[in-house]
Design a protein around this motif. Structure first.
Motif, mmCIF file in Angstrom:
data_model
loop_
_atom_site.group_PDB
_atom_site.id
_atom_site.type_symbol
_atom_site.label_atom_id
_atom_site.label_comp_id
_atom_site.label_asym_id
_atom_site.label_seq_id
_atom_site.Cartn_x
_atom_site.Cartn_y
_atom_site.Cartn_z
ATOM 1 N N ALA A 372 33.718 78.137 65.507
ATOM 2 C CA ALA A 372 33.610 77.322 64.298
ATOM 3 C C ALA A 372 32.365 76.443 64.391
ATOM 4 O O ALA A 372 31.545 76.582 65.306
ATOM 5 C CB ALA A 372 34.862 76.469 64.135
ATOM 6 N N TRP A 373 32.225 75.526 63.408
ATOM 7 C CA TRP A 373 31.124 74.577 63.398
ATOM 8 C C TRP A 373 31.657 73.163 63.252
ATOM 9 O O TRP A 373 32.534 72.920 62.419
ATOM 10 C CB TRP A 373 30.162 74.848 62.238
ATOM 11 N N LEU A 374 31.146 72.260 64.049
ATOM 12 C CA LEU A 374 31.370 70.834 63.840
ATOM 13 C C LEU A 374 30.212 70.315 63.008
ATOM 14 O O LEU A 374 29.045 70.487 63.382
ATOM 15 C CB LEU A 374 31.421 70.080 65.175
ATOM 16 N N VAL A 375 30.533 69.706 61.859
ATOM 17 C CA VAL A 375 29.509 69.217 60.929
ATOM 18 C C VAL A 375 29.643 67.695 60.815
ATOM 19 O O VAL A 375 30.730 67.185 60.520
ATOM 20 C CB VAL A 375 29.651 69.877 59.545
ATOM 21 N N VAL A 376 28.544 66.984 61.045
ATOM 22 C CA VAL A 376 28.529 65.524 60.961
ATOM 23 C C VAL A 376 27.262 65.085 60.220
ATOM 24 O O VAL A 376 26.376 65.893 59.950
ATOM 25 C CB VAL A 376 28.563 64.882 62.367
ATOM 26 N N ASP A 377 27.226 63.795 59.904
ATOM 27 C CA ASP A 377 26.037 63.285 59.223
ATOM 28 C C ASP A 377 25.356 62.206 60.064
ATOM 29 O O ASP A 377 25.778 61.897 61.182
ATOM 30 C CB ASP A 377 26.374 62.777 57.817
ATOM 31 N N ARG A 378 24.288 61.632 59.498
ATOM 32 C CA ARG A 378 23.516 60.616 60.212
ATOM 33 C C ARG A 378 24.362 59.388 60.533
ATOM 34 O O ARG A 378 24.218 58.791 61.604
ATOM 35 C CB ARG A 378 22.304 60.210 59.353
ATOM 36 N N HIS A 379 25.238 59.024 59.607
ATOM 37 C CA HIS A 379 26.118 57.881 59.849
ATOM 38 C C HIS A 379 26.922 58.105 61.128
ATOM 39 O O HIS A 379 27.054 57.200 61.971
ATOM 40 C CB HIS A 379 27.060 57.696 58.656
ATOM 41 N N PHE A 380 27.444 59.303 61.303
ATOM 42 C CA PHE A 380 28.263 59.625 62.472
ATOM 43 C C PHE A 380 27.467 59.491 63.766
ATOM 44 O O PHE A 380 27.882 58.790 64.696
ATOM 45 C CB PHE A 380 28.818 61.052 62.343
ATOM 46 N N VAL A 381 26.334 60.183 63.864
ATOM 47 C CA VAL A 381 25.607 60.187 65.138
ATOM 48 C C VAL A 381 25.014 58.817 65.452
ATOM 49 O O VAL A 381 24.838 58.452 66.620
ATOM 50 C CB VAL A 381 24.507 61.274 65.157
ATOM 51 N N THR A 382 24.706 58.038 64.413
ATOM 52 C CA THR A 382 24.171 56.707 64.656
ATOM 53 C C THR A 382 25.253 55.760 65.159
ATOM 54 O O THR A 382 25.026 54.970 66.082
ATOM 55 C CB THR A 382 23.541 56.140 63.373
ATOM 56 N N ARG A 383 26.434 55.854 64.564
ATOM 57 C CA ARG A 383 27.518 54.936 64.942
ATOM 58 C C ARG A 383 28.229 55.362 66.218
ATOM 59 O O ARG A 383 28.534 54.528 67.084
ATOM 60 C CB ARG A 383 28.539 54.836 63.803
ATOM 61 N N TYR A 384 28.502 56.672 66.361
ATOM 62 C CA TYR A 384 29.339 57.132 67.464
ATOM 63 C C TYR A 384 28.563 57.895 68.535
ATOM 64 O O TYR A 384 28.984 57.939 69.691
ATOM 65 C CB TYR A 384 30.466 58.032 66.947
ATOM 66 N N GLY A 385 27.470 58.520 68.155
ATOM 67 C CA GLY A 385 26.801 59.415 69.092
ATOM 68 C C GLY A 385 27.594 60.700 69.247
ATOM 69 O O GLY A 385 28.736 60.828 68.783
ATOM 70 N N LEU A 386 26.979 61.672 69.904
ATOM 71 C CA LEU A 386 27.641 62.950 70.129
ATOM 72 C C LEU A 386 27.179 63.516 71.469
ATOM 73 O O LEU A 386 26.021 63.899 71.629
ATOM 74 C CB LEU A 386 27.330 63.939 69.000
#
Length: 547
Positions: A372-386
């Motif tokens: 599958a694919w995990l899809v996130v946005d800029r808000h996600f990676v900025t706030r939580y990181g990955l």
């Protein structure tokens, strides 16, 4: 403290494996006065237990009673059997429920193990009959590894949970919602204080050493030694200087982990795809093969402790599988399949999520949701990181970035129109923090794994994907370990194909057929049974040695 290389070859009890199950068996046997031979295939000790969060699911324990949580034998049995789907052995479940409280209190009285309730963390299906929102999951307190002397450097450390903090100090436990301050981390380095799986293994290992049990590393169990009357008398071990025979008066405890790193066994037994294993590489089915050779019955062979993974780069490790447990539960993140549509509640517990990856479209005869694919946005990676990535750092090559949803769909080769419709629908309902399609955010579990800033509300896990750029990475079905192995009874004795105990043979941890069937009771649902069945295995074998 010195690390011995070779022991004598005669023991009361032999334990193969130094994860939580093996160490518990060794501590229990040694406390009963048994001479214990503890052998580990790897060069380091601790197994996957040392890589884990170290949480143990021990329901009806004394700590939760001290805090006023209302639990009982009947509630735990009701809860577990509500999840059985006919795959749990009720007698074994009852043995687990009856022994769990004793294990928690016995270890604290007889070893360096010290537990705390992991506050705020629920069972994995808390809305089921008998489920609870808090109390059944315990974790070890910080343990100073300087107490282990030379053994401190011999405990294996994984790449994701290194013991820097306890699980109660993570975003899950919410004890330190803003992270640990630098001065506290510096203080812990003075005595090498570690939490999570490192604390659990460290405390159990110290208990072994205090009782005179010294693990022998680079020693792999090859074959069980069986008398003409069928009694297991010991094991042939491949050591650094060659093979030798170790004999046991009371019995042999198999605690060598599962078979997830053996492709042939995975193909033969598991019910669905397993692309990644996030366990120590020595889990190749040693206990399974040894017990099968002498007629052991098998149980729960189709199941694993499923977990979603992504491939990431870790310094010094290369590209490795990374568990996306809390990441997929947070706002501004969804998963889609290659058709560009959501297919499950992304915040479900990681073991249950494995079922979604195993769905087959009978027309295409394909696993439609895997990978599958995990899809996130800029808000996600900025706030939580990955997985260690957070802007303004350069986007790693394992993560695909695009300025628009359309461009992202093209980049990951999913139907653009379908992906757009999926995200538009998600965003529309995210305004009200609801998920009519898969009910994400309705369970207390979903909310507990989300963003702690939102408390236990649906907003903790539901938020729109509306801040470009957008990102995607492949998600593959992985496993913490397999659940299948020799069938056992409540004393952890291995049973033969006629249901009769094989004299002198025990199994615990992921080396035994799991008591949990296809489910996962709660946080620590893997390690809880490891302790619970390692405990009677060591005790029963020690008593037999005196007979």
């Amino acid at each position: 403290m010195t690390i011995a290389h070779y022991p004598a070859v005669d023991y009361d009890v032999i334990v193969l494996g130094t994860g939580a199950a093996g160490l518990t068996a060794a501590v229990r046997a040694a406390a009963e006065g048994a001479q214990v031979g503890l052998f580990e295939r790897a060069e380091t000790v601790g197994g996957t237990s040392a890589w884990s969060g170290g949480t143990v699911w021990l329901p009806n324990n004394h700590h939760q009673k001290e805090l006023g949580f209302d639990d009982s034998r009947e509630k735990v049995l009701t809860y577990l059997l509500s999840l059985s789907h006919g795959l749990m052995d009720q007698a074994l479940i009852e043995a687990y429920v009856d022994t769990a409280p004793e294990v928690a209190s016995w270890l604290e009285r007889n070893s360096p193990v010290r537990f705390d309730v992991l506050r705020g963390m629920s069972d994995y299906h808390p809305e089921h009959p008998g489920g609870m929102q808090e109390g059944r999951s315990l974790e070890c307190t910080l343990f100073p590894f300087d107490e282990l002397g030379n053994w401190a450097a011999k405990v294996t450390v994984g790449w994701q949970l290194t013991g820097e903090f306890c699980m109660s100090e993570s975003s899950l436990g919410k004890k330190a919602p803003k992270g640990l301050p630098p001065e506290e981390l510096a203080r812990r380095r003075i005595r090498d204080e570690r939490g999570a799986g490192q604390a659990l293994v460290g405390r159990l290992l110290k208990g072994c050493v205090d009782l005179g049990v010294v693990p022998q590393t680079s020693c792999r169990g090859e074959r069980l030694l069986v008398d003409d009357d069928g009694r297991v008398r010991g094991v042939r071990i491949a050591g650094p200087q060659g093979s030798f025979e170790a004999r046991a008066r009371g019995g042999v405890v198999l605690a060598t982990g599962g078979f997830e790193h053996d492709p042939k066994l995975v193909r033969s037994f598991l019910r669905g795809p397993l692309d990644r294993a996030v366990s120590v590489p020595t889990n190749t089915g040693d206990a399974l093969r040894m017990s099968m050779r002498i007629g052991a019955d098998l149980a729960n062979m189709r199941e694993a402790w499923w977990v979603a993974t992504i491939d990431v780069d870790v310094a010094g490790r290369g590209r490795v599988p990374w568990q996306v447990n809390s990441e997929r539960t947070r706002p501004h993140a969804i998963m889609v399949n290659d058709d560009g549509v959501r297919f499950t509640n992304e915040a479900a517990n990681y073991n249950a999520l494995g079922n979604a990856f195993h769905v087959v479209d009978v027309h295409r005869f394909a696993y439609v949701n895997h990978p599958a694919w995990l899809v996130v946005d800029r808000h996600f990676v900025t706030r939580y990181g990955l997985a260690g990535f957070r802007p303004p750092a350069a986007t790693p090559d394992w993560l695909i970035e695009a300025q628009t949803v359309e461009d992202l769909g093209d980049a990951i080769s999913v139907p653009v129109d379908a992906l757009q419709r999926t995200i538009v629908r998600w965003n529309e309902y995210a305004v009200d923090a609801v998920d009519p399609d898969f009910h994400r955010g309705e369970s207390h579990h979903d909310r507990a794994w989300g963003d702690p800033a939102f408390g236990y509300t649906p907003q903790a896990t539901i938020g729109p994907l509306d801040t470009p750029p957008f990102y995607a990475t492949r998600v593959r079905c992985g496993a913490l370990g397999t659940k299948g192995g020799p069938r056992t009874d409540g004393h952890a004795r291995v049973l033969d194909v006629d249901g009769v105990p094989i004299d002198g043979l025990y199994a615990a941890g992921n080396a035994m057929g799991s008591v949990m069937g296809m489910t996962y009771g709660g946080h620590g649902g893997t390690l809880g049974p490891a302790l619970v069945f390692g405990f009677p295995a060591g005790g029963h074998a020690a008593v037999r040695a005196r007979m």
